[in-house]
Write an enzyme that holds these catalytic residues in place. Structure first.
Site, PDB file in Angstrom:
ATOM      1  N   HIS A  80       0.843  -1.211   0.000  1.00 52.21           N
ATOM      2  CA  HIS A  80       0.000   0.000   0.000  1.00 52.21           C
ATOM      3  C   HIS A  80       0.876   1.257   0.000  1.00 52.21           C
ATOM      4  CE1 HIS A  80      -2.760  -2.917   2.234  1.00 52.21           C
ATOM      5  NE2 HIS A  80      -3.504  -2.546   1.223  1.00 52.21           N
TER       6      HIS A  80
ATOM      7  N   GLY B 184      -2.729  -1.545  -7.290  1.00 56.03           N
ATOM      8  CA  GLY B 184      -1.641  -2.511  -7.386  1.00 56.03           C
ATOM      9  C   GLY B 184      -1.868  -3.528  -8.484  1.00 56.03           C
TER      10      GLY B 184
HETATM   11  P1  AMP Z   1      -6.524  -3.683  -0.445  1.00 54.55           P
HETATM   12  O1  AMP Z   1      -6.376  -2.861   0.776  1.00 54.55           O
HETATM   13  O2  AMP Z   1      -6.022  -5.076  -0.294  1.00 54.55           O
HETATM   14  O3  AMP Z   1      -7.881  -3.581  -1.070  1.00 54.55           O
HETATM   15  O4  AMP Z   1      -5.531  -3.046  -1.512  1.00 54.55           O
HETATM   16  C1  AMP Z   1      -5.536  -1.685  -1.786  1.00 54.55           C
HETATM   17  C2  AMP Z   1      -4.638  -1.423  -2.962  1.00 54.55           C
HETATM   18  O5  AMP Z   1      -3.314  -1.860  -2.658  1.00 54.55           O
HETATM   19  C3  AMP Z   1      -5.073  -2.187  -4.226  1.00 54.55           C
HETATM   20  O6  AMP Z   1      -4.875  -1.348  -5.349  1.00 54.55           O
HETATM   21  C4  AMP Z   1      -4.125  -3.349  -4.228  1.00 54.55           C
HETATM   22  O7  AMP Z   1      -3.899  -3.882  -5.524  1.00 54.55           O
HETATM   23  C5  AMP Z   1      -2.864  -2.709  -3.683  1.00 54.55           C
HETATM   24  N1  AMP Z   1      -1.957  -3.711  -3.153  1.00 54.55           N
HETATM   25  C6  AMP Z   1      -2.250  -4.704  -2.266  1.00 54.55           C
HETATM   26  N2  AMP Z   1      -1.173  -5.479  -2.061  1.00 54.55           N
HETATM   27  C7  AMP Z   1      -0.178  -4.987  -2.844  1.00 54.55           C
HETATM   28  C8  AMP Z   1       1.183  -5.362  -3.082  1.00 54.55           C
HETATM   29  N3  AMP Z   1       1.747  -6.399  -2.472  1.00 54.55           N
HETATM   30  N4  AMP Z   1       1.903  -4.617  -3.950  1.00 54.55           N
HETATM   31  C9  AMP Z   1       1.349  -3.553  -4.585  1.00 54.55           C
HETATM   32  N5  AMP Z   1       0.075  -3.149  -4.393  1.00 54.55           N
HETATM   33  C10 AMP Z   1      -0.681  -3.852  -3.541  1.00 54.55           C
END
Ligand code: AMP
Length: 297
Positions: free
Chosen positions: A52, A162
């Site tokens: 994040h 991501g």
């Molecule tokens: P989430 O909180 O899991 O819904 O993720 C929020 C954002 O962070 C989304 O755009 C995800 O794709 C991104 N994200 C989650 N894990 C990763 C990671 N390991 N590397 C890059 N971006 C990530």
């Protein structure tokens, strides 16, 4: 209201304004716009990790101001999924965001996002037909609807997502184009642990044994991606071998291992154009996803 309080005598800590209402968010953005500043948006469900924070840093590099949103969106979880158990620690998230210098945290309550009478859903056809679509009915409609709302609430110059959630990234690009939302949708490469496992808020569900087994997912996908750089190789053979290898490594169930066109997500038989190998597999009660690019020769 500032999250990081200053105690008497302590050095001033960075502060992070937290907003709960769309009206407050819009007022803050309007003030930045009046000063001629550009705005980046980073939507999250919290439980923040270095993945994040990579999105936040990218937004900060591109834009004058960075908004991070924290909303565990109930409509993107299916019945029996982990909505209730999803990790929530806003104070800890606020500390991390203040440390990296984010400008604003938008953390609305469910009733602010979905007031009584809420009746609109955004669905993206085609891109959601395969991969995680069938395994998680309603998931992408929930994601598309909440992201559309966040984009329209803040009207940023750019929003950052991501590549870890590759299908989601393409779905969001599509909806922004289709609905003429004036925003650049930027993808950020997956941040991984030292052993290669993609960082995820859900990794904390893994037992020590499951965490050790989890590394097989990126290793096997990387192997498939490398082999399929040779366009004479048959995708179905490689993905069948990958499924066997995942089960061998301790994965208990496989939703899919597929190789798809990197733009349309159309399944490919041979890799003769930019492609992605994508997988979703279970370790006990935890579902992990990952994906890698395959560069065609
Ligand atoms: P989430 O909180 O899991 O819904 O993720 C929020 C954002 O962070 C989304 O755009 C995800 O794709 C991104 N994200 C989650 N894990 C990763 C990671 N390991 N590397 C890059 N971006 C990530």
């Amino acid at each position: 209201m500032a999250m990081a309080a200053r105690s008497a005598g302590a050095a001033a800590r960075p502060t992070l304004p937290v907003m709960r209402t769309v009206a407050d968010l819009r007022r803050a953005v309007a003030a930045w716009r009046a000063a001629g500043q550009t705005v980046g948006l980073v939507p999250t469900m919290g439980a923040l990790h270095a993945g994040h924070l990579a999105l936040v840093r990218r937004a900060q590099a591109d834009c004058d101001r960075t908004i991070v949103t924290l909303f565990v969106n109930p409509t993107q979880f299916g019945a029996g999924e982990d909505f209730a158990a999803y990790p929530r620690d806003e104070a800890e998230d606020g500390t991390k965001l203040a440390a990296v210098g984010a400008d604003l945290l938008f953390a609305p309550e469910v009733a602010e996002m979905y007031p009584d009478g809420f009746a609109t859903t955004v669905t993206v056809a085609g891109l959601t037909d395969g991969l995680c679509g069938p395994a998680r009915p309603g998931h992408f409609a929930g994601v598309a609807t909440v992201v559309t709302k966040l984009l329209l609430q803040s009207l940023p110059d750019a929003a950052y997502f991501g590549e870890k959630d590759y299908q989601q990234l393409l779905v969001i690009r599509r909806l922004a184009r289709d609905l003429d939302i004036p925003v650049r949708i930027e993808g950020v490469p997956t941040v991984r642990d030292a052993d290669g496992l993609a960082l995820s808020s859900r990794n904390r569900y893994l037992s020590a044994g499951e965490r050790a087994a989890a590394v097989a997912l990126p290793m096997i996908l990387r192997h498939v991606a490398e082999r399929l750089a040779d366009p004479t190789r048959v995708v179905a053979d490689e993905t069948a071998r990958a499924r066997d290898a995942l089960l061998q490594a301790g994965f208990t169930r496989i939703d899919y291992v597929e190789v798809c066109d990197a733009e349309t997500l159309e399944p490919l038989a041979h890799v003769t154009r930019p492609a992605r190998v994508l997988a979703a597999a279970w370790l006990g009660s935890t579902r992990l996803i990952d994906n890698m690019p395959v560069s065609s020769a």
